[in-house]
Design an enzyme around this catalytic site. Structure first.
Site, mmCIF file in Angstrom:
data_model
loop_
_atom_site.group_PDB
_atom_site.id
_atom_site.type_symbol
_atom_site.label_atom_id
_atom_site.label_comp_id
_atom_site.label_asym_id
_atom_site.label_seq_id
_atom_site.Cartn_x
_atom_site.Cartn_y
_atom_site.Cartn_z
ATOM 1 N N ASN A 90 0.827 -1.206 0.000
ATOM 2 C CA ASN A 90 0.000 0.000 0.000
ATOM 3 C C ASN A 90 0.859 1.253 0.000
ATOM 4 O O ASN A 90 0.579 2.226 -0.709
ATOM 5 C CB ASN A 90 -0.904 0.014 1.237
ATOM 6 C CG ASN A 90 -2.095 -0.916 1.122
ATOM 7 O OD1 ASN A 90 -2.371 -1.456 0.060
ATOM 8 N ND2 ASN A 90 -2.792 -1.103 2.228
ATOM 9 N N ARG A 415 -12.404 -3.641 -14.197
ATOM 10 C CA ARG A 415 -11.304 -4.554 -13.919
ATOM 11 C C ARG A 415 -11.840 -5.981 -13.997
ATOM 12 O O ARG A 415 -12.963 -6.252 -13.601
ATOM 13 C CB ARG A 415 -10.714 -4.330 -12.521
ATOM 14 C CG ARG A 415 -10.124 -2.958 -12.271
ATOM 15 C CD ARG A 415 -9.386 -2.934 -10.930
ATOM 16 N NE ARG A 415 -9.139 -1.593 -10.463
ATOM 17 C CZ ARG A 415 -8.134 -0.824 -10.863
ATOM 18 N NH1 ARG A 415 -7.284 -1.302 -11.753
ATOM 19 N NH2 ARG A 415 -7.970 0.388 -10.379
ATOM 20 N N ARG A 445 -6.440 2.265 -13.452
ATOM 21 C CA ARG A 445 -5.019 2.307 -13.141
ATOM 22 C C ARG A 445 -4.447 0.921 -12.862
ATOM 23 O O ARG A 445 -4.988 0.142 -12.090
ATOM 24 C CB ARG A 445 -4.773 3.222 -11.934
ATOM 25 C CG ARG A 445 -3.308 3.324 -11.541
ATOM 26 C CD ARG A 445 -3.104 4.280 -10.391
ATOM 27 N NE ARG A 445 -3.260 5.641 -10.821
ATOM 28 C CZ ARG A 445 -3.999 6.543 -10.192
ATOM 29 N NH1 ARG A 445 -4.671 6.207 -9.128
ATOM 30 N NH2 ARG A 445 -4.090 7.778 -10.645
ATOM 31 N N HIS A 475 -16.917 3.800 -14.170
ATOM 32 C CA HIS A 475 -16.619 2.988 -12.993
ATOM 33 C C HIS A 475 -17.844 2.205 -12.522
ATOM 34 O O HIS A 475 -17.734 1.372 -11.626
ATOM 35 C CB HIS A 475 -16.110 3.909 -11.876
ATOM 36 C CG HIS A 475 -15.531 3.206 -10.699
ATOM 37 N ND1 HIS A 475 -16.159 3.161 -9.469
ATOM 38 C CD2 HIS A 475 -14.381 2.508 -10.546
ATOM 39 C CE1 HIS A 475 -15.417 2.484 -8.617
ATOM 40 N NE2 HIS A 475 -14.335 2.065 -9.237
ATOM 41 N N TYR A 508 -12.949 -9.475 -1.454
ATOM 42 C CA TYR A 508 -13.608 -8.183 -1.279
ATOM 43 C C TYR A 508 -15.068 -8.421 -0.881
ATOM 44 O O TYR A 508 -15.740 -9.275 -1.452
ATOM 45 C CB TYR A 508 -13.607 -7.375 -2.574
ATOM 46 C CG TYR A 508 -12.295 -6.766 -2.994
ATOM 47 C CD1 TYR A 508 -11.082 -7.290 -2.561
ATOM 48 C CD2 TYR A 508 -12.258 -5.668 -3.855
ATOM 49 C CE1 TYR A 508 -9.877 -6.737 -2.961
ATOM 50 C CE2 TYR A 508 -11.064 -5.113 -4.254
ATOM 51 C CZ TYR A 508 -9.882 -5.651 -3.812
ATOM 52 O OH TYR A 508 -8.687 -5.102 -4.221
ATOM 53 N N ARG A 604 -14.047 2.501 5.393
ATOM 54 C CA ARG A 604 -12.880 1.630 5.535
ATOM 55 C C ARG A 604 -11.572 2.405 5.506
ATOM 56 O O ARG A 604 -10.676 2.171 6.295
ATOM 57 C CB ARG A 604 -12.861 0.586 4.407
ATOM 58 C CG ARG A 604 -11.730 -0.426 4.548
ATOM 59 C CD ARG A 604 -11.484 -1.176 3.257
ATOM 60 N NE ARG A 604 -10.713 -0.399 2.304
ATOM 61 C CZ ARG A 604 -10.930 -0.365 1.003
ATOM 62 N NH1 ARG A 604 -11.926 -1.039 0.486
ATOM 63 N NH2 ARG A 604 -10.169 0.360 0.210
ATOM 64 N N HIS A 632 -15.585 -3.425 0.780
ATOM 65 C CA HIS A 632 -15.585 -2.714 -0.505
ATOM 66 C C HIS A 632 -16.975 -2.267 -0.945
ATOM 67 O O HIS A 632 -17.100 -1.413 -1.820
ATOM 68 C CB HIS A 632 -14.964 -3.619 -1.585
ATOM 69 C CG HIS A 632 -14.625 -2.925 -2.860
ATOM 70 N ND1 HIS A 632 -15.352 -3.090 -4.012
ATOM 71 C CD2 HIS A 632 -13.629 -2.060 -3.160
ATOM 72 C CE1 HIS A 632 -14.823 -2.352 -4.978
ATOM 73 N NE2 HIS A 632 -13.783 -1.720 -4.492
#
Length: 752
Positions: A90, A415, A445, A475, A508, A604, A632
């Site tokens: 991270n 993704r 990304r 998205h 997730y 989160r 998530h």
């Protein structure tokens, strides 16, 4: 917990009162980040930049919570190592993207202040201080974990502990598997310092020629495809001994530089700017991103990590060669690249890992012999990942691809996995002659390259591939299947909070909502038309979409709760998301707090709102859940004059966090939950369990830091992840299982 028994009383009321008392009684009246006094009622803090927590510092607080999971006694040893590795990775990405962006602003002479009042330069100073402490704590935790691994018979050995037989074996291993891929580089005018790629790991040396003592600097770039840890054979089958690649390489330098003696050495690692810059007037988006990906690996240096034991002269040599500023150099007293500790988890020690969990397949679909369309026709359902299998989503699209009555499929792809069953299903459908439209987001990304490949595969199969808006990321997570039924066309819709990615869907927590509601289907169709044809969806009936009206919808609901509070009616807001950054949304929540609305948030990661401040946010409570699974899903709930939870509350799921980029610069979907059973599952089961959790939760404090929530004396321990792993969902069974709801579990405990 008696208050939980009341239908119209928030499940957080009792805990919130206690938490608020703790904040007001125990917390310092000074705000740690700003050094300014906490506002009293009637002060002007509501108009001051100090009402916000800095975005970057809030992210570092989040990553510290991740690090602290590496010492959670409830986690098995390997899972602690995993959390340390995640924390390190991270931090790398934080530098590659966020710090790189701030440094770019400084280089460009941009001094615009962030919402909390800091210039880019001031933010970098604060970041440097926080990162120094965080990185030091990461190394300290690694030293502790190394001892714990040793106690579990997993030893990280050093060169001085090797026996003669070990050295013989290592030499043979080195010559067979390492030596062929290493390139020793002398550094002199004829051999300039090489380019070191992003996250490149290298070892540099001070050498002296044995014949005449002539000095030479040299370097070895360690290939990233080689495993970092070498397993050394041992006669004890119950013991595992490992050595790092750099230590093993250091043993055999004479093999690489014969005729030279080592006078000094050390490893270093560089982190580079990895944010892809996109020109606005690109004619060919695909070609632009292909070239941008090549440029990424040559981004400017952001952070240089060097072993603290490296000789000072050698450190200066590396720093000058890489043109890195003093404030970009970090000396590491320990092990470089802690993110690679995840490689240790390949050791076969299931006793040191979480007990494997196999997600359930939704029983309602199983009741219909796997016919997804029949299950959805019966009633809306929501699939809760990872507790329920992502195979339900894959099966939905596979069935659509093979069903002769299906004539069209529309799909967003942000993704997905390398070997995507989703894409294969879309290819199969296109090859079967169905109308397939795929909205592929090239600006995801670190997944741009994979998305380009999928787009070309789909085009070859005959699908219509749309890359969406140039200035907006698409998205939203949407699927629409159009099917002939009884002489009419019926649409089946999937709306998700997470990506169409079967790998991440196992770790997730996300929601997959399936419906054949014609109103929702029409809205989903309008959103697809918006992306493919730039036709702004001005007539959405139930859903909202950013950047058109999603922000407006959230603000309207907040305003309605304020009106309810002022009229003396129950007023409450629940939100669950990954980040709360947007200044306007935060200010609206502050307004709600001052009006008496009970605001409970599960955030989160980044949270720029300061909870629990008198006169500003005393009615706002914020928690963060960090545990086995990555939270998530995004859920937004408003009491609508009835309080929470309540059957008449407004409940939404969304792909959007409360961030400016999600609300203003992305195409995001906000979908209402109207079916009573699904509504109950999201509100009374999922949200209540998140608020009730007291085993993997953190309370966020006014200064941006957090403290672990622990069950009070006599309070029932409750772990949300364990609860969902052991209790079936409501809508997946097609009926309400009231005895297994978190609130009813509490009542049973109280009666006992």
């Amino acid at each position: 917990m008696a208050a939980i028994m009341g239908r119209h009383i928030s499940v957080m009321d009792v805990m919130a009162d206690r938490a608020q008392a703790v904040v007001l009684k125990e917390e310092s009246p000074q705000l740690v980040e700003t050094g300014k006094a906490v506002a009293e009622p009637g002060s002007d803090l509501a108009a001051s930049p100090e009402r916000f927590i800095n975005r970057e510092l809030s992210w570092l607080h989040f990553n510290r919570r991740v690090l602290e999971e590496a010492e959670n006694p409830q986690h098995p040893l390997f899972e602690k190592v995993r959390f340390l590795s995640i924390s390190a990775n991270n931090l790398d990405e934080f530098f590659m993207v966020r710090v790189a962006g701030l440094k770019g602003q400084v280089r460009a002479g941009i001094a615009d202040k962030s919402p909390d009042g800091l210039t880019p330069s001031e933010q970098l100073v604060r970041i440097g201080e926080a990162v120094s402490s965080l990185a030091s704590d990461q190394q300290a935790r690694w030293r502790e974990l190394r001892e714990e691994l040793k106690a579990a018979n997993i030893l990280l050995v050093d060169a001085d502990s090797l026996k003669k037989a070990d050295r013989v074996w290592l030499e043979d291993y080195f010559l067979q598997y390492i030596f062929p891929v290493l390139t020793p580089l002398a550094i002199d005018p004829a051999h300039p310092f090489p380019f070191i790629p992003n996250l490149g790991f290298s070892i540099t040396f001070q050498l002296a020629r044995t014949s005449d003592g002539r000095a030479m600097n040299a370097l070895i770039r360690v290939p990233q495809k080689i495993e970092r840890f070498i397993r050394i054979p041992t006669a004890d089958s119950g013991t595992v001994r490992m050595m790092t690649l750099e230590q093993a390489t250091g043993l055999f330098i004479p093999k690489l530089f014969p005729g030279y003696a080592v006078k000094g050495q050390g490893a270093f690692r560089i982190v580079r700017d990895s944010d892809v810059e996109v020109e606005e007037e690109a004619e060919d988006l695909v070609r632009l991103f292909e070239s941008a990906l090549k440029r990424r690996r040559r981004g400017s240096a952001i952070r240089l990590e060097m072993e603290a034991a490296m000789p000072a002269e050698l450190r200066r040599f590396v720093q000058r060669a890489l043109a890195v500023a003093d404030d970009e150099v970090f000396l590491v007293d320990g092990m470089l690249a802690l993110g690679e500790l995840s490689q240790l988890l390949s050791i076969d020690r299931p006793d040191l890992e979480f007990v494997p969990y196999n997600p359930r397949f939704p029983e309602r679909i199983r009741d219909h012999a796997g016919d997804c369309f029949a299950a959805i026709r019966q009633k809306d359902l929501i699939v809760h990942h990872p507790y329920e299998s992502f195979d339900a989503v894959v099966q939905f699209l596979q069935q659509a691809a093979r069903d002769p009555d299906v004539i069209a499929i529309k799909q967003t792809l942000y993704r997905t996995s390398k070997d995507s069953q989703i894409v294969r299903a879309l290819v199969e459908a296109a090859e079967a002659g169905k109308s397939v439209t795929a909205v592929v987001e090239l600006k995801a990304r670190f997944d741009e390259e994979a998305n380009i490949r999928w787009a070309r595969d789909l085009e070859r199969a005959g699908a219509q591939v749309v890359y969406g808006f140039f200035e907006l990321k698409t998205h939203s997570k949407l699927s629409q299947v159009v099917r002939r039924e009884g002489g009419a066309l019926v649409s089946y819709v999937h709306v998700g909070t997470g990506n169409y990615h079967p790998v991440t869907a196992r770790i997730y927590t996300d929601l997959s909502f399936f419906t054949s509601d014609p109103v929702i289907a029409r809205d989903v169709g309008r959103i697809f038309n918006f992306v493919t044809g730039y036709a702004e969806p001005a007539e959405l009936e139930k859903m909202a979409v950013s950047p058109v009206n999603l922000r407006q919808r959230i603000c309207e609901h907040i305003a309605e709760e304020i009106a309810h509070a002022k009229a003396g009616r129950p007023a409450a807001i629940w939100m669950k998301d990954n980040a709360l950054v947007d200044p306007e949304i935060i200010d609206r929540l502050y307004d709600a707090s001052r009006a008496g609305v009970a605001v409970d948030l599960v955030v989160r990661g980044i949270c720029c709102l300061r909870p629990g401040l008198p006169g500003l946010s005393e009615n706002i409570r914020v928690k963060s859940i960090i545990g086995r699974f990555l939270e998530h899903s995004r859920v937004y709930c408003f009491g609508s004059g009835h309080g929470l939870p309540h059957p008449k509350a407004a409940v939404y799921i969304s792909s959007a966090d409360m961030m400016p980029r999600n609300l203003d610069r992305r195409v995001e979907a906000l979908c209402p939950i109207l079916n009573p059973t699904v509504h109950e599952q999201v509100l009374d089961q999922i949200m209540v369990a998140n608020f009730k959790d007291n085993e993997q939760s953190w309370q966020l404090l006014p200064d941006g830091s957090s403290k672990r929530i622990k069950a009070a004396a006599g309070e029932e321990p409750f772990n949300a992840h364990k609860y969902f792993m052991t209790n079936p969902s409501l809508s997946g069974r097609g009926k309400s299982l009231k005895e297994s709801s978190p609130r009813n579990l509490s009542r049973r405990a109280e009666r006992a």
